[in-house]
Design a protein around this motif. Structure first.
Motif, PDB file in Angstrom:
ATOM      1  N   PRO A 107      52.315  58.627  55.404  1.00  0.00           N
ATOM      2  CA  PRO A 107      51.319  59.610  54.926  1.00  0.00           C
ATOM      3  C   PRO A 107      50.901  60.436  55.768  1.00  0.00           C
ATOM      4  O   PRO A 107      50.418  61.747  55.778  1.00  0.00           O
ATOM      5  CB  PRO A 107      50.087  58.319  54.106  1.00  0.00           C
ATOM      6  CG  PRO A 107      51.027  56.879  54.305  1.00  0.00           C
ATOM      7  CD  PRO A 107      52.401  56.886  55.007  1.00  0.00           C
ATOM      8  N   TYR A 108      50.964  60.231  57.213  1.00  0.00           N
ATOM      9  CA  TYR A 108      50.558  61.351  58.590  1.00  0.00           C
ATOM     10  C   TYR A 108      51.027  61.847  58.846  1.00  0.00           C
ATOM     11  O   TYR A 108      50.140  63.480  59.018  1.00  0.00           O
ATOM     12  CB  TYR A 108      50.275  59.953  60.002  1.00  0.00           C
ATOM     13  CG  TYR A 108      50.218  60.913  60.889  1.00  0.00           C
ATOM     14  CD1 TYR A 108      48.647  61.396  61.465  1.00  0.00           C
ATOM     15  CD2 TYR A 108      51.212  61.012  61.946  1.00  0.00           C
ATOM     16  CE1 TYR A 108      48.232  61.961  62.213  1.00  0.00           C
ATOM     17  CE2 TYR A 108      50.552  62.200  63.220  1.00  0.00           C
ATOM     18  CZ  TYR A 108      49.129  62.583  63.329  1.00  0.00           C
ATOM     19  OH  TYR A 108      49.073  62.759  64.550  1.00  0.00           O
ATOM     20  N   SER A 109      52.090  62.384  58.415  1.00  0.00           N
ATOM     21  CA  SER A 109      53.299  63.074  58.466  1.00  0.00           C
ATOM     22  C   SER A 109      52.643  64.224  57.729  1.00  0.00           C
ATOM     23  O   SER A 109      53.166  65.437  57.599  1.00  0.00           O
ATOM     24  CB  SER A 109      54.885  63.129  58.577  1.00  0.00           C
ATOM     25  OG  SER A 109      54.690  61.503  59.770  1.00  0.00           O
ATOM     26  N   ASP A 110      52.622  63.644  55.914  1.00  0.00           N
ATOM     27  CA  ASP A 110      52.504  64.634  55.443  1.00  0.00           C
ATOM     28  C   ASP A 110      51.266  65.540  55.420  1.00  0.00           C
ATOM     29  O   ASP A 110      50.989  66.472  55.062  1.00  0.00           O
ATOM     30  CB  ASP A 110      52.252  63.935  54.006  1.00  0.00           C
ATOM     31  CG  ASP A 110      54.048  63.256  53.148  1.00  0.00           C
ATOM     32  OD1 ASP A 110      55.139  63.645  54.127  1.00  0.00           O
ATOM     33  OD2 ASP A 110      53.874  62.084  52.590  1.00  0.00           O
ATOM     34  N   ALA A 111      50.318  64.608  56.169  1.00  0.00           N
ATOM     35  CA  ALA A 111      49.099  65.575  56.073  1.00  0.00           C
ATOM     36  C   ALA A 111      49.100  66.599  57.338  1.00  0.00           C
ATOM     37  O   ALA A 111      47.894  67.364  57.045  1.00  0.00           O
ATOM     38  CB  ALA A 111      47.761  64.375  56.302  1.00  0.00           C
ATOM     39  N   LEU A 112      49.809  66.191  58.010  1.00  0.00           N
ATOM     40  CA  LEU A 112      49.984  66.845  59.376  1.00  0.00           C
ATOM     41  C   LEU A 112      50.492  68.601  58.460  1.00  0.00           C
ATOM     42  O   LEU A 112      50.236  69.564  59.039  1.00  0.00           O
ATOM     43  CB  LEU A 112      50.934  66.405  60.271  1.00  0.00           C
ATOM     44  CG  LEU A 112      49.413  65.070  60.850  1.00  0.00           C
ATOM     45  CD1 LEU A 112      50.417  65.220  62.366  1.00  0.00           C
ATOM     46  CD2 LEU A 112      48.390  66.176  61.390  1.00  0.00           C
ATOM     47  N   ARG A 113      51.670  68.393  57.833  1.00  0.00           N
ATOM     48  CA  ARG A 113      52.768  69.219  56.960  1.00  0.00           C
ATOM     49  C   ARG A 113      51.666  70.235  56.415  1.00  0.00           C
ATOM     50  O   ARG A 113      51.090  71.369  56.515  1.00  0.00           O
ATOM     51  CB  ARG A 113      53.604  68.477  56.387  1.00  0.00           C
ATOM     52  CG  ARG A 113      54.684  68.529  57.219  1.00  0.00           C
ATOM     53  CD  ARG A 113      55.904  67.840  56.933  1.00  0.00           C
ATOM     54  NE  ARG A 113      56.625  66.773  57.740  1.00  0.00           N
ATOM     55  CZ  ARG A 113      56.613  65.991  57.827  1.00  0.00           C
ATOM     56  NH1 ARG A 113      55.938  65.099  56.009  1.00  0.00           N
ATOM     57  NH2 ARG A 113      57.701  65.334  57.764  1.00  0.00           N
ATOM     58  N   ASN A 114      50.220  69.637  55.642  1.00  0.00           N
ATOM     59  CA  ASN A 114      49.637  69.635  54.811  1.00  0.00           C
ATOM     60  C   ASN A 114      48.746  70.387  55.766  1.00  0.00           C
ATOM     61  O   ASN A 114      47.972  71.061  54.886  1.00  0.00           O
ATOM     62  CB  ASN A 114      48.632  69.237  52.875  1.00  0.00           C
ATOM     63  CG  ASN A 114      50.564  69.274  53.009  1.00  0.00           C
ATOM     64  OD1 ASN A 114      51.382  70.075  52.324  1.00  0.00           O
ATOM     65  ND2 ASN A 114      50.082  67.749  52.282  1.00  0.00           N
ATOM     66  N   GLY A 115      48.213  70.455  56.260  1.00  0.00           N
ATOM     67  CA  GLY A 115      46.752  70.317  57.769  1.00  0.00           C
ATOM     68  C   GLY A 115      45.597  69.593  56.547  1.00  0.00           C
ATOM     69  O   GLY A 115      44.547  70.631  56.767  1.00  0.00           O
ATOM     70  N   ARG A 116      45.367  68.843  56.082  1.00  0.00           N
ATOM     71  CA  ARG A 116      44.477  67.862  55.251  1.00  0.00           C
ATOM     72  C   ARG A 116      44.739  66.666  54.659  1.00  0.00           C
ATOM     73  O   ARG A 116      45.343  66.547  54.278  1.00  0.00           O
ATOM     74  CB  ARG A 116      44.152  69.111  53.958  1.00  0.00           C
ATOM     75  CG  ARG A 116      44.645  69.260  53.393  1.00  0.00           C
ATOM     76  CD  ARG A 116      44.336  69.656  51.939  1.00  0.00           C
ATOM     77  NE  ARG A 116      45.669  69.832  50.477  1.00  0.00           N
ATOM     78  CZ  ARG A 116      46.504  70.962  50.347  1.00  0.00           C
ATOM     79  NH1 ARG A 116      46.808  71.473  51.546  1.00  0.00           N
ATOM     80  NH2 ARG A 116      47.672  70.580  49.153  1.00  0.00           N
ATOM     81  N   GLY A 117      43.429  65.717  54.845  1.00  0.00           N
ATOM     82  CA  GLY A 117      43.686  64.739  53.780  1.00  0.00           C
ATOM     83  C   GLY A 117      42.720  64.939  52.419  1.00  0.00           C
ATOM     84  O   GLY A 117      43.465  65.342  52.187  1.00  0.00           O
ATOM     85  N   PRO A 118      42.887  63.081  52.480  1.00  0.00           N
ATOM     86  CA  PRO A 118      42.111  62.344  52.463  1.00  0.00           C
ATOM     87  C   PRO A 118      43.298  61.507  53.678  1.00  0.00           C
ATOM     88  O   PRO A 118      43.993  61.359  52.822  1.00  0.00           O
ATOM     89  CB  PRO A 118      40.812  61.485  51.906  1.00  0.00           C
ATOM     90  CG  PRO A 118      41.595  62.480  50.864  1.00  0.00           C
ATOM     91  CD  PRO A 118      41.902  63.396  50.571  1.00  0.00           C
ATOM     92  N   LEU A 119      42.338  60.837  55.035  1.00  0.00           N
ATOM     93  CA  LEU A 119      43.908  60.213  55.163  1.00  0.00           C
ATOM     94  C   LEU A 119      42.603  58.735  56.283  1.00  0.00           C
ATOM     95  O   LEU A 119      41.702  59.299  56.358  1.00  0.00           O
ATOM     96  CB  LEU A 119      45.136  60.444  56.699  1.00  0.00           C
ATOM     97  CG  LEU A 119      45.289  60.026  56.895  1.00  0.00           C
ATOM     98  CD1 LEU A 119      46.220  60.302  55.685  1.00  0.00           C
ATOM     99  CD2 LEU A 119      46.824  60.816  58.079  1.00  0.00           C
ATOM    100  N   PHE A 120      43.365  57.964  55.391  1.00  0.00           N
ATOM    101  CA  PHE A 120      42.173  56.291  56.877  1.00  0.00           C
ATOM    102  C   PHE A 120      43.381  55.612  58.035  1.00  0.00           C
ATOM    103  O   PHE A 120      44.971  55.588  57.802  1.00  0.00           O
ATOM    104  CB  PHE A 120      42.229  56.042  55.447  1.00  0.00           C
ATOM    105  CG  PHE A 120      40.950  56.298  55.004  1.00  0.00           C
ATOM    106  CD1 PHE A 120      39.470  57.208  55.138  1.00  0.00           C
ATOM    107  CD2 PHE A 120      42.111  56.971  53.662  1.00  0.00           C
ATOM    108  CE1 PHE A 120      39.023  57.786  54.036  1.00  0.00           C
ATOM    109  CE2 PHE A 120      41.033  58.034  52.786  1.00  0.00           C
ATOM    110  CZ  PHE A 120      39.582  58.508  52.790  1.00  0.00           C
ATOM    111  N   LEU A 121      43.058  55.058  58.059  1.00  0.00           N
ATOM    112  CA  LEU A 121      43.370  53.762  59.320  1.00  0.00           C
ATOM    113  C   LEU A 121      42.876  52.960  58.168  1.00  0.00           C
ATOM    114  O   LEU A 121      41.799  52.339  58.111  1.00  0.00           O
ATOM    115  CB  LEU A 121      43.057  53.651  60.464  1.00  0.00           C
ATOM    116  CG  LEU A 121      43.603  54.898  61.161  1.00  0.00           C
ATOM    117  CD1 LEU A 121      43.293  54.791  63.153  1.00  0.00           C
ATOM    118  CD2 LEU A 121      45.343  54.111  61.660  1.00  0.00           C
ATOM    119  N   ARG A 122      43.869  51.748  57.541  1.00  0.00           N
ATOM    120  CA  ARG A 122      43.859  51.042  56.983  1.00  0.00           C
ATOM    121  C   ARG A 122      43.672  49.382  57.865  1.00  0.00           C
ATOM    122  O   ARG A 122      44.863  49.333  58.050  1.00  0.00           O
ATOM    123  CB  ARG A 122      43.707  50.273  55.281  1.00  0.00           C
ATOM    124  CG  ARG A 122      43.391  49.769  54.327  1.00  0.00           C
ATOM    125  CD  ARG A 122      44.311  49.685  53.040  1.00  0.00           C
ATOM    126  NE  ARG A 122      44.994  49.005  53.046  1.00  0.00           N
ATOM    127  CZ  ARG A 122      46.277  49.375  52.420  1.00  0.00           C
ATOM    128  NH1 ARG A 122      45.822  49.762  51.127  1.00  0.00           N
ATOM    129  NH2 ARG A 122      47.089  48.141  52.287  1.00  0.00           N
TER     130      ARG A 122
END
Length: 267
Positions: free
Chosen positions: A27-42
């Motif tokens: 999911p990190y890669s998708d967030a970087l491509r879109n330039g936005r979150g939300p994203l977390f370390l779980r």
């Protein structure tokens, strides 16, 4: 090398996961491509750490610029992410290379006009032993889940007298070595990988045991930073490092080719 360090090295050579799944499928890669979150370390117990994707994908802010002001010589940005620090150093005429285990991070860095390698810090790197500054920003002191192994590896990368600048957990004396997964708001998670979280006191303790001395500490915009040097190194500024090899990625439109006496191209 310790057993934990060997596990960390194998994990990072596989792209940052413990079972070989690359970060590019995370999911990190998708967030970087879109330039936005939300994203977390779980964490395994469900604890979540929000990741500041929007800040990472924006221009360097005032706290970042204070870090960059302190850099010496050629700069290696370890875990460069989407490349805001690489780009900011480049436009200031500084010699800089980013490395990251995420293909999306490297691609975004290149799109900004920076130079970056898709590589782990534990793999062979250009200019080993000649970098003036190594950056471990945005929590990247946690890479590999073994702070001592990462500090030892950083010492190998720096020139004698070189500078390590690391960002720590603000306001907490945390010293945590765990496995985490990247998760998005939809419940999609990546594979587990080793990580560490260190507050400033913890980093100073690890650094002291590993032969480093603190030369500065500061806070800016709610973030905390530490600058370290090896005790055994003479204090001087170095500016020479090898250029990236043929696997380096760069933007041909916005970055000039490296010259023979420069580690990376200038913007």
């Amino acid at each position: 090398m310790s057993g934990v360090a060997r596990v960390a090295e194998r994990s990072l050579r596989q792209g940052g996961s413990v079972d070989g799944r690359p970060w590019s499928a995370d999911p990190y890669s998708d967030a970087l491509r879109n330039g936005r979150g939300p994203l977390f370390l779980r964490r395994a117990d469900g604890w979540l750490l929000p990741l500041e994707v929007e800040r990472w994908c924006a221009d360097a802010d005032a706290a970042d610029l204070e870090v960059l002001r302190r850099c010496e010589g050629a700069v290696l940005d370890v875990g460069c992410g989407p490349g805001r620090l690489v780009a900011a150093l480049g436009v200031r005429g500084r010699r800089v290379l980013g490395i990251d285990v995420s293909e999306a991070a490297v691609a975004r860095t290149v799109a900004l006009g920076g130079q970056a390698l898709h590589r782990s810090v534990f793999e062979p790197l250009p200019g080993e032993g000649r970098w003036g500054t190594v950056l471990l920003i945005d929590g990247n002191i946690g890479i590999g889940g073994d702070p001592r192994a990462l500090l030892d590896r950083t010492a190998q990368l720096l020139a004698p007298g070189g500078l390590l600048i690391a960002e720590t957990v603000a306001g907490l004396d945390v010293d945590e070595q765990i496995h985490v997964r990247v998760a998005d708001a939809h419940g999609t998670v990546g594979t587990a990988f080793p990580w560490a979280r260190l507050g400033t006191p913890a980093l100073l303790r690890h650094g002291d045991r590993a032969g480093w001395r603190a030369v500065d500490q500061w806070s800016a915009d709610g973030r905390s930073f530490v600058a370290l040097r090896s005790r055994t190194a003479c204090s001087s500024t170095y500016s020479s490092a090898e250029p990236p090899n043929s696997t380096a990625v760069s933007s041909s439109q916005r970055v000039a080719k490296p010259s023979a006496d420069r580690p990376v191209a200038e913007v």
